[in-house]
Design a protein around this motif. Structure first.
Motif, PDB file in Angstrom:
ATOM      1  N   VAL A 364       5.892 -21.410  22.711  1.00 48.59           N
ATOM      2  CA  VAL A 364       6.198 -22.176  21.491  1.00 48.59           C
ATOM      3  C   VAL A 364       7.243 -23.252  21.764  1.00 48.59           C
ATOM      4  O   VAL A 364       6.985 -24.446  21.618  1.00 48.59           O
ATOM      5  CB  VAL A 364       6.686 -21.233  20.358  1.00 48.59           C
ATOM      6  CG1 VAL A 364       7.064 -22.053  19.120  1.00 48.59           C
ATOM      7  CG2 VAL A 364       5.604 -20.236  20.004  1.00 48.59           C
ATOM      8  N   ALA A 365       8.438 -22.830  22.179  1.00 49.51           N
ATOM      9  CA  ALA A 365       9.536 -23.793  22.342  1.00 49.51           C
ATOM     10  C   ALA A 365       9.249 -24.810  23.449  1.00 49.51           C
ATOM     11  O   ALA A 365       9.494 -26.007  23.283  1.00 49.51           O
ATOM     12  CB  ALA A 365      10.847 -23.060  22.614  1.00 49.51           C
ATOM     13  N   ALA A 366       8.743 -24.352  24.593  1.00 49.49           N
ATOM     14  CA  ALA A 366       8.532 -25.265  25.730  1.00 49.49           C
ATOM     15  C   ALA A 366       7.512 -26.360  25.415  1.00 49.49           C
ATOM     16  O   ALA A 366       7.803 -27.550  25.594  1.00 49.49           O
ATOM     17  CB  ALA A 366       8.125 -24.478  26.978  1.00 49.49           C
ATOM     18  N   PRO A 367       6.300 -26.018  24.941  1.00 48.24           N
ATOM     19  CA  PRO A 367       5.362 -27.102  24.613  1.00 48.24           C
ATOM     20  C   PRO A 367       5.831 -27.958  23.444  1.00 48.24           C
ATOM     21  O   PRO A 367       5.542 -29.156  23.394  1.00 48.24           O
ATOM     22  CB  PRO A 367       4.055 -26.365  24.294  1.00 48.24           C
ATOM     23  CG  PRO A 367       4.433 -24.953  24.038  1.00 48.24           C
ATOM     24  CD  PRO A 367       5.655 -24.694  24.840  1.00 48.24           C
ATOM     25  N   HIS A 368       6.580 -27.353  22.519  1.00 48.84           N
ATOM     26  CA  HIS A 368       7.079 -28.144  21.394  1.00 48.84           C
ATOM     27  C   HIS A 368       8.141 -29.135  21.869  1.00 48.84           C
ATOM     28  O   HIS A 368       8.171 -30.291  21.415  1.00 48.84           O
ATOM     29  CB  HIS A 368       7.658 -27.232  20.314  1.00 48.84           C
ATOM     30  CG  HIS A 368       7.944 -27.953  19.035  1.00 48.84           C
ATOM     31  ND1 HIS A 368       6.954 -28.276  18.130  1.00 48.84           N
ATOM     32  CD2 HIS A 368       9.095 -28.430  18.509  1.00 48.84           C
ATOM     33  CE1 HIS A 368       7.489 -28.919  17.101  1.00 48.84           C
ATOM     34  NE2 HIS A 368       8.789 -29.024  17.309  1.00 48.84           N
ATOM     35  N   PHE A 369       9.002 -28.692  22.758  1.00 46.86           N
ATOM     36  CA  PHE A 369      10.003 -29.596  23.324  1.00 46.86           C
ATOM     37  C   PHE A 369       9.319 -30.757  24.043  1.00 46.86           C
ATOM     38  O   PHE A 369       9.745 -31.918  23.934  1.00 46.86           O
ATOM     39  CB  PHE A 369      10.904 -28.824  24.292  1.00 46.86           C
ATOM     40  CG  PHE A 369      11.968 -29.657  24.942  1.00 46.86           C
ATOM     41  CD1 PHE A 369      12.929 -30.321  24.197  1.00 46.86           C
ATOM     42  CD2 PHE A 369      12.008 -29.773  26.333  1.00 46.86           C
ATOM     43  CE1 PHE A 369      13.924 -31.087  24.812  1.00 46.86           C
ATOM     44  CE2 PHE A 369      12.991 -30.532  26.959  1.00 46.86           C
ATOM     45  CZ  PHE A 369      13.943 -31.199  26.193  1.00 46.86           C
TER      46      PHE A 369
END
Length: 496
Positions: A364-369
């Motif tokens: 979630v966080a990595a691709p969103h970043f």
């Protein structure tokens, strides 16, 4: 200066965060003193604040506001008549048998002065009265032609721009009569951080990866509960989006149910789980699900049409299309909550979250970043950051014959050439939870060598590293020599 510019516009209420451009456009439309009936269309996905904006506009200008609801035609006409009587001060509501009677009466409110006539959630009414668009189209033209002094400012609102255009298409097209279209979109990631009162960039990324820029998620769905600081993020997750006693817990599953009529809901959820898990191409999704490419492609097209998915071509392989989930909360649901629903229902939420926290960072966080980095490039980076005007910033994949693998660049930036993507301005790697150093620069140089060998003009290409936690000293030294550009979370939120 037009006549509408010379008119004093009502001030935007303090309770409405931002939306300054939308308010000014709509207020100018409503207050325009020039004769002639006019039409505006307001679109936007649910929870973005359309209703708050339109109700405030109606109150500020003395206009008429009606909220459409899914109901039988007779019930809707009765509700509309009651609201009309309240607005006009009539002793009793009119008894309208058909929509054409109501339309004539509503537009007549503009006979004396510029008057907003706002019908919110208009598609809900059309669902039970399919002829309503044509009837309103006819009434609008009659008033426009027979009473040219009329200054009714009709505003129809609801759904996504694509749904609005489809609804108003055809021979009697209301869309063709509109002089203004306003799309109420989610806040960009910088505005969202201010809206949530978050100053720490890394925390802002984490929160945005869960709730995006939808304003209602803070007020209506978590009762204004925002993380107190970076150390409160995990507890905030447990007491809000993973807490069945809080409305936000249930919101994601409602999104799919209320955005169109899908024949196979189970397949839709499975497709979303696959995308949230990293399968972004139609073939990869079909392979993960064991479903036919035809069925998967049909579902992808339907969800894209309704604004639930975005599709993007690969920077180096234009024939390769990747999909990503448009709404962060929907991505969080299908990457984290959906696969662990049983554990969340049977165990302590904090303990389950502790176990799946690495999954959140990775899926979630990595691709969103990475997506925020691409948005920063197109929306906030200065012209001289990449040495030219940016046209696109997307993912790119290149084959590496030496290792018989493919190398991914999360941010490939192209400039413009005759209005189309042109020069390769930058190739970048993104790491959310990893400090970056010279090995990442070496990987970028390898990618650059491969695309150069494939025929790309890389004479002006800037190598860029984006990191959520920082950069090593050797990479900093390389930046000082002009060998690489470094972009951290702080620059995403505060720099160019």
């Amino acid at each position: 200066m037009s006549p509408s510019d010379a008119t004093t516009l009502p001030a935007r209420p303090d309770r409405i965060f931002d939306r300054a451009e939308e308010w000014t456009d709509l207020a100018r439309f409503v207050c325009d003193p020039r004769p002639g009936t006019t039409l505006a269309l307001v679109s936007g996905q649910r929870r973005q604040g359309k209703t708050v904006l339109l109700e405030a506009l109606s109150q500020a200008t003395g206009g008429f506001y009606f909220d459409g609801q899914a109901a039988a035609e007779a019930e809707s006409l009765r509700r509309l008549a009651e609201r009309f009587a309240e607005h006009t001060g009539a002793d009793r509501p009119p008894h309208w048998h058909h929509w054409d009677e109501a339309a004539e009466a509503l537009l007549a409110l503009g006979d004396e002065r510029p008057t907003a006539v706002i019908i919110d959630d208009f598609p809900e009414l059309v669902g039970h009265s399919p002829a309503l668009s044509s009837l309103l189209h006819g009434a609008f033209l009659r008033v426009h032609q027979e009473r040219p002094h009329n200054r009714a400012r009709l505003i129809l609102s609801g759904a996504s721009p694509a749904v609005i255009r489809r609804l108003f298409a055809g021979p009697s097209s209301l869309h063709g009569l509109a002089s203004l279209e306003v799309a109420v979109r989610p806040f960009g990631f910088r505005k969202a951080a201010r809206f949530w009162g978050i100053r720490a960039p890394r925390l802002a990324v984490q929160v945005h990866a869960v709730v995006g820029g939808t304003p209602a998620y803070r007020g209506d769905l978590v009762c204004d509960d925002a993380p107190a600081g970076p150390d409160d993020f995990d507890a905030w997750i447990c007491r809000t989006v993973l807490n069945p006693r809080v409305p936000l817990f249930w919101e994601a599953r409602h999104l799919l149910e209320q955005e169109g009529d899908y024949a196979d809901r189970a397949l839709c959820h499975s497709v979303l789980v696959a995308i949230a898990g990293g399968r972004s191409t139609p073939g990869g999704i079909a392979d993960r699900l064991g479903a036919s490419l035809h069925d998967v492609s049909h579902v992808l097209a339907a969800m894209r049409h309704h604004g639930l998915l975005h599709d993007e071509a690969d920077a180096f392989r234009p024939g390769l299309t990747r999909y990503r989930i448009a709404e962060p909360l929907l991505a969080f649901e299908h990457a984290i909550a959906w696969p662990h629903r049983a554990a969340l229902e049977q165990e302590e939420t904090a303990e389950v979250w502790r176990r799946i926290r690495p999954d959140f960072d990775a899926t979630v966080a990595a691709p969103h970043f990475a997506q925020l980095c691409r948005e920063w490039v197109t929306r906030y980076a200065a012209w001289d950051t990449f040495g030219g005007a940016v046209h696109t910033a997307v993912r790119g994949t290149v084959p590496d014959p030496e290792g018989d693998t493919r190398l991914d660049a999360e941010v490939v930036v192209r400039g413009t050439a005759d209005g189309r993507p042109g020069a390769l301005l930058s190739v970048g790697l993104v790491r959310w939870n990893e400090a970056m150093d010279v090995p990442h620069l070496a990987r970028l140089r390898r990618i650059l060598a491969l695309v150069t060998a494939a025929g790309e003009d890389t004479g002006r290409t800037v190598l860029t590293c984006y990191s959520g936690v920082g950069f090593g000293p050797e990479l900093r030294a390389a930046e000082a020599k002009g060998e690489v550009l470094l972009v951290g979370a702080d620059r995403l939120y505060h720099g160019e």
